[in-house]
Structure formats: structure tokens, C-alpha cells
Design a protein around this motif. Structure first.
Motif, PDB file in Angstrom:
ATOM      1  N   ALA A  59      -4.856  -2.982   3.955  1.00 20.04           N
ATOM      2  CA  ALA A  59      -5.796  -2.516   2.929  1.00 20.04           C
ATOM      3  C   ALA A  59      -6.208  -1.068   3.130  1.00 20.04           C
ATOM      4  CB  ALA A  59      -7.037  -3.412   2.928  1.00 20.04           C
ATOM      5  N   ASP A  60      -5.998  -0.546   4.332  1.00 22.50           N
ATOM      6  CA  ASP A  60      -6.432   0.825   4.641  1.00 22.50           C
ATOM      7  C   ASP A  60      -5.412   1.822   4.087  1.00 22.50           C
ATOM      8  OD1 ASP A  60      -7.340   3.190   5.679  1.00 22.50           O
ATOM      9  OD2 ASP A  60      -7.689   2.396   7.697  1.00 22.50           O
ATOM     10  N   TYR A  64      -1.459  -3.912  -2.464  1.00 20.35           N
ATOM     11  CA  TYR A  64      -2.441  -2.860  -2.696  1.00 20.35           C
ATOM     12  C   TYR A  64      -1.795  -1.698  -3.447  1.00 20.35           C
ATOM     13  CZ  TYR A  64      -5.281  -5.362   0.715  1.00 20.35           C
ATOM     14  OH  TYR A  64      -6.008  -6.326   1.372  1.00 20.35           O
ATOM     15  N   SER A 123      -5.452  -7.519   7.029  1.00 21.62           N
ATOM     16  CA  SER A 123      -6.381  -6.565   6.409  1.00 21.62           C
ATOM     17  C   SER A 123      -6.033  -5.119   6.721  1.00 21.62           C
ATOM     18  CB  SER A 123      -7.816  -6.859   6.860  1.00 21.62           C
ATOM     19  OG  SER A 123      -7.927  -6.788   8.282  1.00 21.62           O
ATOM     20  N   ASN A 124      -5.249  -4.891   7.763  1.00 23.40           N
ATOM     21  CA  ASN A 124      -4.843  -3.522   8.079  1.00 23.40           C
ATOM     22  C   ASN A 124      -4.074  -2.876   6.932  1.00 23.40           C
ATOM     23  OD1 ASN A 124      -2.558  -1.761  10.109  1.00 23.40           O
ATOM     24  ND2 ASN A 124      -4.737  -1.320  10.077  1.00 23.40           N
ATOM     25  N   ASP A 166      -4.423 -12.379   9.600  1.00 27.19           N
ATOM     26  CA  ASP A 166      -5.294 -11.280   9.201  1.00 27.19           C
ATOM     27  C   ASP A 166      -4.411 -10.050   8.953  1.00 27.19           C
ATOM     28  OD1 ASP A 166      -7.205  -9.375   8.743  1.00 27.19           O
ATOM     29  OD2 ASP A 166      -7.956  -9.309  10.809  1.00 27.19           O
ATOM     30  N   GLU A 181      -3.754  -9.918  -3.728  1.00 28.94           N
ATOM     31  CA  GLU A 181      -4.948  -9.281  -3.169  1.00 28.94           C
ATOM     32  C   GLU A 181      -4.686  -8.658  -1.804  1.00 28.94           C
ATOM     33  OE1 GLU A 181      -7.881 -12.323  -3.053  1.00 28.94           O
ATOM     34  OE2 GLU A 181      -8.415 -12.146  -5.185  1.00 28.94           O
ATOM     35  N   LYS A 182      -3.820  -9.291  -0.977  1.00 29.93           N
ATOM     36  CA  LYS A 182      -3.649  -8.867   0.409  1.00 29.93           C
ATOM     37  C   LYS A 182      -2.363  -8.095   0.685  1.00 29.93           C
ATOM     38  CE  LYS A 182      -6.450 -12.504   2.564  1.00 29.93           C
ATOM     39  NZ  LYS A 182      -6.489 -13.542   3.611  1.00 29.93           N
ATOM     40  N   ASP A 204      -0.373  -7.619  14.072  1.00 26.70           N
ATOM     41  CA  ASP A 204      -0.891  -8.714  13.246  1.00 26.70           C
ATOM     42  C   ASP A 204       0.265  -9.611  12.794  1.00 26.70           C
ATOM     43  OD1 ASP A 204      -3.378  -7.508  13.483  1.00 26.70           O
ATOM     44  OD2 ASP A 204      -3.147  -6.379  11.620  1.00 26.70           O
TER      45      ASP A 204
END
Length: 983
Positions: free
Chosen positions: A849-850, A901, A846-847, A844, A897-898, A623
Motif C-alpha cells: 500500500a505504500d 493499488y 500492507s507493504n 499481511d 483492495e490489497k 511478507d
């Protein structure tokens, strides 16, 4: 393959037909060497327990394979893995030593992928498969050695042996380094299997009939050649060969044993120097003489050399029939290197990845000799403060043109002052950062000179202690963290506490103690087996560490280099379990204890290591790489500085076909002529790069490798005029050394680049050092020659490693900086619209977030997440300077937010976030955010203090700065808290 007519050899013949046929052809001689009639002779008569042995061996293989597949990286990993996948997928030419057989296996596995998105997983699975096979081999080797340690042949003793072998092989399965290399596309997994296969052939040959022994000896030679094509480290088991082969029983004398082992070490050096390198060196010499002196066509010398070799072998076979086994062994050893022909054929087809460009005999010689990597002194050489007294010619560098081999220049040989040289030079590097590190490690004063005592101390404390024994203890005692230079855990050290200490793994020294007991027992009961495993352990560990002569600074941990040494120790772990259990004569107690140790220890190691070794679901690195490529405008040129900057981009372009219009240029490679020449070719959607200087001007070891500054023209020089003078080899710039060598000067520190298409004001670029390297010259050439028609981008490492002060003319457009003709007075400017688009709209992440995904500290947190956070902070600050506070708040909100975490580590960039929030008037949010930051680092400090350890300097800095921010907000309690703990 050689007749593939598709561009760059990317046709069906090369990518689909050749790989299985070549692999079949390379391994077909194995059947002929052994003889089909002898294959059955390799199987011993089995008893009932042998079926259990084989069943448990298969179970061990399946446990390892399933574990590795579950924890496999779904895409390309960092470092060399992405390069390997890209090279294997299209059979391109990676960096030396090339490992052509590994590439063929990688291509075979990639053919199973249903689409390009799955290619990386399938090539990664190759490592998982061969690593599991290596575990299977370790299990059987433990059984082989353990049989000789058994106190009795009663049935339950065989069950104990199986449990011990299970324990040793599974401890290897779940060990730190072996597991790490098994779940990424690297050559260490497959190399481990082939290395163990060589050992197994030696062990099987010992008890075979003489006729089969001869065949196995020749097979061993052939497989050694093939194994080198997997990875050169496979040869490190060959010092075992003379001892195993010529020691018939357990009764031997020390001196003859040492002599045989010494012969084995000489054998490795001979193969490495005179076969892997010497054959190609000799082929070039023959061809140079044949072409230049006799006027024969190119490659005539190869056929002459081949003819001489055939005649010599025929003569030896006829006249010295008694030694024909050795003659055939040499023949098949050389045949084992045939896979390298694939790389040379592919290089002539000019694929996009074609490192060192080994398409002619001189470049092949340079490729095999690893000339691009330099060398370090081994037995005798200078200290880092030794002065150069003389520069002589080491040898001549050549290039091939239509008429013959021409001299490009001289390779320098530096002669140092005799008084500042020593045997076993360990503190040799003259790099300024290395010198500082030497002094820190040894506690030397600023102007103190190194001596032999410091030299040996550095060897023992750093090269052996820090760079080998620490890694060994990571695998069999415990590891403190995944921060570079982290220590090993003592048995009394605590277990990990929570998500931020995933890499803190504690084994309480149990595997180490079992290994020591196993080694001692094997020494007492099976001295020959002990010597075999000891030589295996030392040659792949301690001796290798001494041979590599590591500098005091490494870009990453190097534990994977010594993975074979950990395999050897895991064999002793299994024998240690057997030794302890055999102390109990009652079957019930022995079997219970054997089952307890054999199962619980591997289960505990799996439990400790799983959370930081699983790579399942991790895609952030791709990403991030996509975000870099997406930052670039169409048809851009992107300059990168290192492996992690570059190889993921290669993977995306070569495998997934992503943004192939962008030309990625690696600065470290840009110092070589072969790489500069490659950039003039069309690849995919990327047009050739335009250069003013010609191929002769960029020849390696030519006039322009290094341009030393003679700052006579203070007002600056025009770059375009300077390029013209260089091309003409103007005598005013040329310095002849008197050693049949010369170089060009740069007569000014100030370089002027005209921008007539944009404004009358030129760019004024200042050279920061005392010289300009070829890569900087080539970049200047590119800028001038392309007349601003193509956009040029730099990442952070390339921007800082060029030696030219480009910052005033760079504009941030996301993760990259674009070269602009407009000067900014305060360093790189920020294009807020493009940076917003490239960081927020087109990415992106978002990975991240995991929380189940493991993002280790060194590779992900320090090198990727922190710079990404900083890019967001810079954008927010730019909006504040523009007076758009609303947009600045939005950027900070997206960042929090991104990228922040709860399961991700905080960083020094968080201090900047707090300051920006205060500047925006959001003091309540700033205070809450800073309190969380302080509390995190305070907890870390308390843990260190409780363990009588020094609080890390970064932690101290974060505590003091966050307390200062809170103090500025009216809360002084945090500063007072620091005083209570001595900070």
C-alpha cells in the motif's frame, strides 16, 4: 571454533569470539609485512591543498554512506542476499566460491543488531559501508591520475582537480549498478573496495623506495589472497601488476607493454587454477595416495604436502636469495587463502546451510573447483548442433568412508564430431530453450546450422553488445526501464513519465562523453596511467564478458558482474571534467565551470536514480515468504525450485527463527548426494526425513544420477518395489556402458504409489520426459518412506520442474500446493477453506500500500505480485464453482483492495478479474475496471507509437482482450479505437 561443543557449532566460541579474533588475525600480518617503521613513509609531504583533498575525500565518503544508508533495504533482499545474510549470521557454508572473509565481516556487522529483526539491516549496511569506502578510494585514485594531467601547479588548478575527483567519484556513487549493489547484502560492495585497495597499493609502490617497494609487493600478494576470500573478481586487477611494477616512466614501447600485460593475465590464471584450486586438488591427491595406498590416517597427505612446501620454500630462499621477494610473495599469497579453513571447519560441524558439504578433501576440491556449476567451452568447442561421438572418462569421483577414499563413479567427458566444432565457441549450449534463443538472436531458419559467421555475430551482438556494452551504457547514458532486456536511452529520448517509469533514467550521454574525453586526455598526457586504467577497465568488462561466454537466456540481468568496469570508467569521468575545465585559463571561469559540472552532474544522476534505487521501507518479499511458510501444516516438507523461492525462507528460519518445523527442500540441490544426506539430519524443530534408499544409492556420478526410460511395462510399476530393485542393483535394471560405467533404467512411464492408509486406489504418476532425474527419484523415495505422515508441499516452480505429472494429486492451500492421495480430474484442486485462511486471514501484504516503496518489475511485479493476484482469482473461481457467489465477491474485493493499488502495475490477471465479475453479474464494476485496464495499456501503446517503437506483445494482447471484454458488454468503441492505431 573447531572445538565448539554446541550443536552445529552455534555456540559462543563460533559466533561471538571467533569472528573478531579471526579478522584481527588475518589482517595483523599487514603491519608486519609493511613494517611499523615504514608506515610513515607511505605518507607524502603535504601542501596546503592536500588538507582540502583529504577533507573533500572524507566528504565524498560521507555523502555516499549517508545516501546508501537512507536507501538501504530494511530486510533481506531477493536472490543471493538472503542466503548471504543467513550464512553470515551463523557462519554457515553458502554456495561456492564461499567468500569466507565476506562472511566474517557480515557476521561482525550482524553482531551490532539489537535483535534478530534488525540483523538484515546491519548486514546490508556492511555493503553500504564498504561501497562508500570504494567511492573514497576512487576519489583518491582520480586525484592521483589527475595530478599528472594538470597543466599547472597553481593553487586554483588543485581546486579544479578536487572538483573533478568529486564529480567522478559521486557519479560512481549514484550510478545504476553500483548504487544497486551498495544497498543489499552482497559481496560486490566489499569486493569493490578490496579491488581498489590492490590498485592503490600498486600505485603507491611505484614511487616508493626499493626496500618499501619489496614490502609492498609482498603485501600485495598477501592482500590478493585475502581479496580472493572476499570475492574472486578482485584478482581481475592483477594483470596491471607487471606493467605498473616494471615500467618506470611514461616512455615505453608497445610490445613490451603488451607482454607485461599478458604476463599479468597469465598470473591471474595461475593463481586461479594452481592456488585457489590446485592446492586443494594436490592435497586430495596426496591424501588419497597416503590413505589408500600406504595405509596412513586421513589428512596425512596434507601434512606431507605442507612439509614438501616448507622444504621447497626454504630451499628457494637459501639458494635463490636474489628472488626471495617472489618466494615470500608466493608464501603470503597462499597464506592469504587461510580464511577458507573456516568454511571447511564449519562444514564439519554440519550447519543447516552447508552447500556442497566441503568437509573432506575431495568435497573441498569440488567446492573450490565449482564443479556443481558445470562449465562452458572457451577457446575451442562444439556448436549446439554437434553430435556426441564418444563418451570417455574425464576423471573419477570419490567419496570418503571409514576405510579410505572410494570411487563413486566417473565424470563424463563428451567428445563431439570434429566437423561441428570451432574456435571461440559462442553458440555451444544444447539446451532446447537456448537453441531457440540462438536462432531468434541470429534470425536463423528452423533447420539452419550455425557457422563461424553466426558464432562471431552472436559474440558481438549478444555477449558483448547486449550483455556488457548495454550495461555500461545503462550506467553512463541512461536506462529505459527495469524490465529484463530493456535498452539504454539515447540522448534524444524523453524523460520518465510518472510512477510507472521509475527506472527510466536519462543522463543525456554526458557521463559517457566525459569518460571518453578523460580517457583520451590521459592517453595523450599520461600513457602509463592510461594503460593501467584501460587494463583495469577491459579485464573487468570486455575480457570478463568473453571469458564468461554467456548463454542466450539468463534468469536476471547480470550488470552487477561488471561493476568494477564501471568503476574504471568513472575514473575517466573525473579526468574528463578536469580535461574540459583546464581548457579555460581564467581561474574564475574554470572554477565556475568545474563547480557546475562537478556538482550538477552527480546531483542530476542522484535525482534520476533515487526513486528506483531506494529500497527504504520495502518488506514485501519477507511478507510473501512468511505467507509461504505459514501455508504449510506443522512438520511439513516444502519443495522449492529456485533462488527467490528458497533463500528468503532460509533467512526467516536461520535468522528470525520463523517456522523452523518446516523442512525446505531445494529441487536443484536435490540432485546431489550431499544435500540428500543432509536432509537425514535433525535441524531445529524439523525432524530428519526418512528415505528407503541408502547413501550409496545416491552417490554422485553413481548408478542413479539419471534414470533413462525404457517403457516396456505399459501398465506401470510399483514405486516401492522399484526402489527395492534399485537398492539391490538388480541386473534387469542395470546397463553397463563398456566404459567402466553403468546406470539404471526406469522400465515404465507410469509409476504407482500405494496409499493403503487412505484407500485401495494407488496414485498413478506419469513421467513426462525421456528420463527421471535423481531429485524426482528422491521425492518418490520420500513419499513412500514417510507413509503420508508428513505433509508435502510444492510451489509453482518446483511443481513444474520435476518431470512427473503431479498436478492431479495436488491441492492448492494458498500460495502452495499440497500433495494429496485423492485424484482431481481437472488439475490441482482448491481447498477453499485453507486457501481463504492462508491468503486472507494469515497474511499481511500492507507493504504494497505504500506508494513510496519501489517494487521493480522483474523481481516483484512479474515474480510475486502477479502470481499472488492469480492465487486470489483461483480462490474466487473455486467459490463460484461451489455456488458461493457471496464469498467469491468478498475474495475479489479483498484482492482489489490489497493487490491492485493505483501505484502498482496492472497485469494479465486483471482480465480474469473482469471475467469473474461478469460471471458474478457485476457488469457495471467489470466495465469500469476493464476500461481502466484498457486506458492504461492504450496510453503505453500511444507512447510507443509516438517514439516509432513496436507496441509490446503483452500490451497488444491486453488491449485486444480488454476491448473484447468491453465489446461483450455492449461497448464496441474500444475495438474501433484499436483499429485507428493499427491494432
Amino acid at each position: 571454533m573447531a572445538f565448539d561443543t554446541e550443536a552445529n557449532g552455534f555456540g559462543i566460541a563460533t559466533l561471538w569470539v571467533a569472528p573478531p579474533l579471526l579478522l584481527f588475525g588475518f589482517f595483523l600480518p599487514v603491519l608486519g609485512i609493511i613494517g611499523i617503521e615504514n608506515i610513515a613513509g607511505l605518507k607524502k609531504n603535504s601542501m596546503h591543498w592536500f588538507s582540502w583533498k583529504n577533507t573533500i575525500g572524507l566528504l565524498v565518503f560521507l555523502i555516499a554512506l549517508i545516501t546508501y544508508l537512507i536507501t538501504l533495504e530494511p530486510t533481506a533482499s531477493l536472490w543471493d542476499c538472503a542466503e548471504f545474510i543467513a550464512s553470515a549470521y551463523k557462519l554457515q557454508v553458502p554456495h561456492t566460491p564461499g567468500t569466507p572473509l565476506s562472511l566474517l565481516f557480515g557476521r561482525l556487522f550482524s553482531m551490532l543488531a539489537p535483535d534478530v529483526q534488525e540483523v538484515a539491516w546491519f548486514v546490508n549496511s556492511m555493503s553500504a559501508f564498504f561501497s562508500a569506502l570504494a567511492v573514497f578510494m576512487v576519489y583518491h585514485i582520480i586525484v592521483h591520475f589527475g595530478t599528472k594531467l594538470m597543466s599547472s601547479q597553481q593553487g586554483w588548478y588543485h581546486i579544479v582537480l578536487i572538483l573533478a575527483s568529486l564529480c567522478g567519484s559521486l557519479c560512481l556513487t549514484f550510478s545504476d549498478t553500483f548504487w544497486y549493489t551498495a544497498v543489499e547484502a552482497e559481496t560486490y560492495g566489499i569486493a569493490s573496495f578490496f579491488l581498489l585497495l590492490l590498485i592503490w597499493i600498486m600505485l603507491k609502490a611505484v614511487d616508493s623506495e626499493e626496500s618499501l617497494r619489496i614490502r609492498l609487493f609482498i603485501l600485495l600478494a598477501y592482500m590478493s589472497g585475502l581479496a580472493y576470500c572476499i570475492h574472486p573478481m578482485c584478482l581481475l586487477v592483477l594483470p596491471i601488476l607487471p606493467f605498473v611494477w616494471y615500467t618506470k616512466d611514461n616512455h615505453f614501447r608497445l610490445f613490451p607493454a603488451l607482454l607485461k600485460i599478458g604476463l599479468g593475465l597469465v598470473l591471474v590464471l595461475l593463481i586461479n587454477r594452481f592456488v585457489a584450486i590446485g592446492i586443494f586438488d594436490l592435497a586430495f591427491t596426496f591424501d588419497r595416495i597416503a590413505v589408500n595406498n600406504i595405509g596412513l590416517p586421513f589428512y596425512s597427505g596434507v601434512f606431507i604436502l605442507l612439509f614438501v612446501f616448507v622444504i621447497a620454500c626454504y630451499f628457494l630462499l637459501i639458494k635463490f636469495n636474489t628472488y626471495k621477494m617472489y618466494t615470500w610473495a608466493v608464501i603470503f599469497l597462499i597464506l592469504g587463502f587461510l580464511p577458507y579453513l573456516m568454511l571447511f571447519i564449519r562444514s564439519n560441524q554440519n550447519p543447516p546451510i552447508d552447500e556442497t558439504n566441503p568437509e573432506d578433501l575431495y568435497q573441498i576440491k569440488a567446492y573450490m573447483n565449482r564443479e556443481s556449476y558445470g562449465s562452458s567451452p572457451l577457446l575451442y568447442g562444439p556448436y549446439f548442433d554437434a553430435k556426441i561421438e564418444n563418451v570417455t572418462t574425464k576423471n573419477k569421483a570419490y567419496y570418503k568412508d571409514d576405510s579410505g577414499y572410494k570411487v563413486a563413479g566417473n565424470r563424463a567427458n563428451y567428445e563431439f564430431e570434429k566437423s561441428r566444432q570451432t574456435i571461440l565457441p559462442r553458440m555451444y549450449s544444447r539446451d532446447a530453450h537456448h537453441v531457440e534463443a540462438y536462432r531468434q538472436w541470429m534470425g536463423m531458419k528452423p533447420n539452419e546450422k550455425p557457422n563461424f559467421a553466426y558464432n562471431i555475430k552472436f559474440m558481438l551482438s549478444y555477449q558483448i553488445g547486449h550483455m556488457y556494452l548495454r550495461y555500461l551504457l545503462w550506467n553512463f547514458v541512461g536506462r529505459e526501464s527495469d524490465i529484463q532486456d530493456s535498452a539504454w536511452l539515447k540522448p534524444w529520448d524523453r524523460l520518465s513519465k510518472g510512477n510507472f517509469e521509475r527506472a527510466r533514467n536519462q543522463y543525456w550521454m554526458i557521463p559517457l562523453m566525459l569518460g571518453i574525453i578523460g580517457a583520451w586526455t590521459q592517453f595523450r598526457k599520461d600513457k602509463k596511467g592510461f594503460i593501467v586504467n584501460l587494463v583495469f577497465f577491459l579485464c573487468t568488462g570486455l575480457i570478463l564478458a568473453l571469458y564468461l561466454n554467456s548463454p542466450p537466456i539468463e534468469p536476471r540481468e547480470r550488470d552487477y558482474i561488471y561493476v568494477a568496469s564501471y568503476i574504471a570508467f568513472a575514473i575517466w569521468v573525473g579526468l574528463g571534467v578536469l580535461s574540459i575545465v583546464q581548457l579555460f585559463r581564467k581561474p574564475g571561469i574554470a572554477l565556475t565551470l568545474g563547480a557546475a559540472i562537478g556538482l550538477l552532474l552527480p546531483v542530476w544522476m542522484c535525482y534520476q536514480n533515487y526513486d528506483d534505487h531506494t529500497r527504504a521501507g520495502r518488506t514485501f518479499q519477507m511478507d510473501y515468504a512468511k505467507a509461504m511458510l505459514n501455508t504449510c501444516a506443522p512438520n511439513a516438507v516444502l519443495f522449492t525450485g529456485g533462488d527467490n523461492d528458497t533463500f528468503p525462507l532460509w533467512y526467516l528460519q536461520e535468522v528470525e527463527g520463523f517456522r523452523t518445523d518446516v523442512r525446505v527442500v531445494v529441487l536443484s540441490y536435490f540432485n546431489t548426494d550431499w544435500y540428500i544426506n543432509q536432509l537425514k539430519k535433525q535441524y531445529y524443530k524439523s525432524a530428519p526425513l526418512q528415505l528407503t534408499l541408502t547413501e550409496k544409492d545416491y552417490h554422485q556420478y553413481g548408478l542413479n544420477d539419471v534414470l533413462y526410460i525404457d517403457d516396456k511395462i505399459k501398465q506401470g510399476i510399483d514405486v516401492q518395489q522399484y526402489l527395492s530393485l534399485i537398492s539391490a542393483e538388480h541386473p534387469a535394471l542395470k546397463v553397463v556402458t563398456g566404459k567402466d560405467d553403468a546406470y539404471h533404467l526406469l522400465p515404465s512411464r507410469l509409476l504407482k504409489l500405494k496409499t493403503s492408509n487412505y484407500s485401495a486406489e494407488p496414485l498413478f504418476l506419469r513421467v513426462s520426459g525421456n528420463y527421471l532425474e535423481k531429485n524426482a527419484l528422491a521425492i518418490l523415495d520420500l513419499i513412500v518412506s514417510n507413509e503420508w505422515k508428513r505433509p508435502f508441499y510444492f510451489n509453482v516452480t518446483s511443481m513444474n520442474g520435476l518431470g512427473i505429472e503431479l498436478e492431479p494429486y495436488l491441492v492448492q492451500e494458498g500460495l502452495l500446493y499440497r500433495l494429496s492421495p485423492t485424484k482431481s480430474e481437472n488439475g490441482p484442486a482448491v481447498n477453499i477453506d485453507l486457501t481463504y485462511k492462508n491468503l486472507i486471514e494469515l497474511t499481511d501484504f500492507s507493504n504494497l500500500a505504500d506508494k513510496q516503496v519501489n517494487f521493480n518489475y522483474e523481481d516483484y511485479h512479474a515474480r510475486m505480485i502477479v502470481p499472488l493476484r492469480q492465487a486470489f482469482n483461483t480462490l474466487a473461481e473455486a467459490y463460484i464453482l461451489e455456488g458461493d457467489n457471496e464469498k467469491a465477491v468478498e475474495v475479489i474485493k479483498v484482492s482489489l483492495e490489497k493487490l491492485h493499488y493505483p501505484h502498482l502495475l496492472p497485469s494479465f490477471t486483471d482480465l480474469y478479474v473482469a471475467e469473474l465479475l461478469i460471471e458474478l453479474g457485476n457488469t457495471k464494476f467489470a466495465q469500469d475496471f476493464t476500461e481502466q485496464l484498457f486506458n492504461f495499456y492504450y496510453d503505453q501503446a500511444i507512447i510507443n507509437i509516438a517514439e516509432n517503437k513496436t507496441v509490446e506483445r503483452l500490451d497488444q494482447y491486453m488491449l485486444r482482450q480488454s476491448a473484447a471484454i468491453l465489446n461483450s458488454l455492449g461497448d464496441s468503441s474500444y475495438s474501433k479505437t484499436l483499429t485507428t492505431i493499427g491494432l
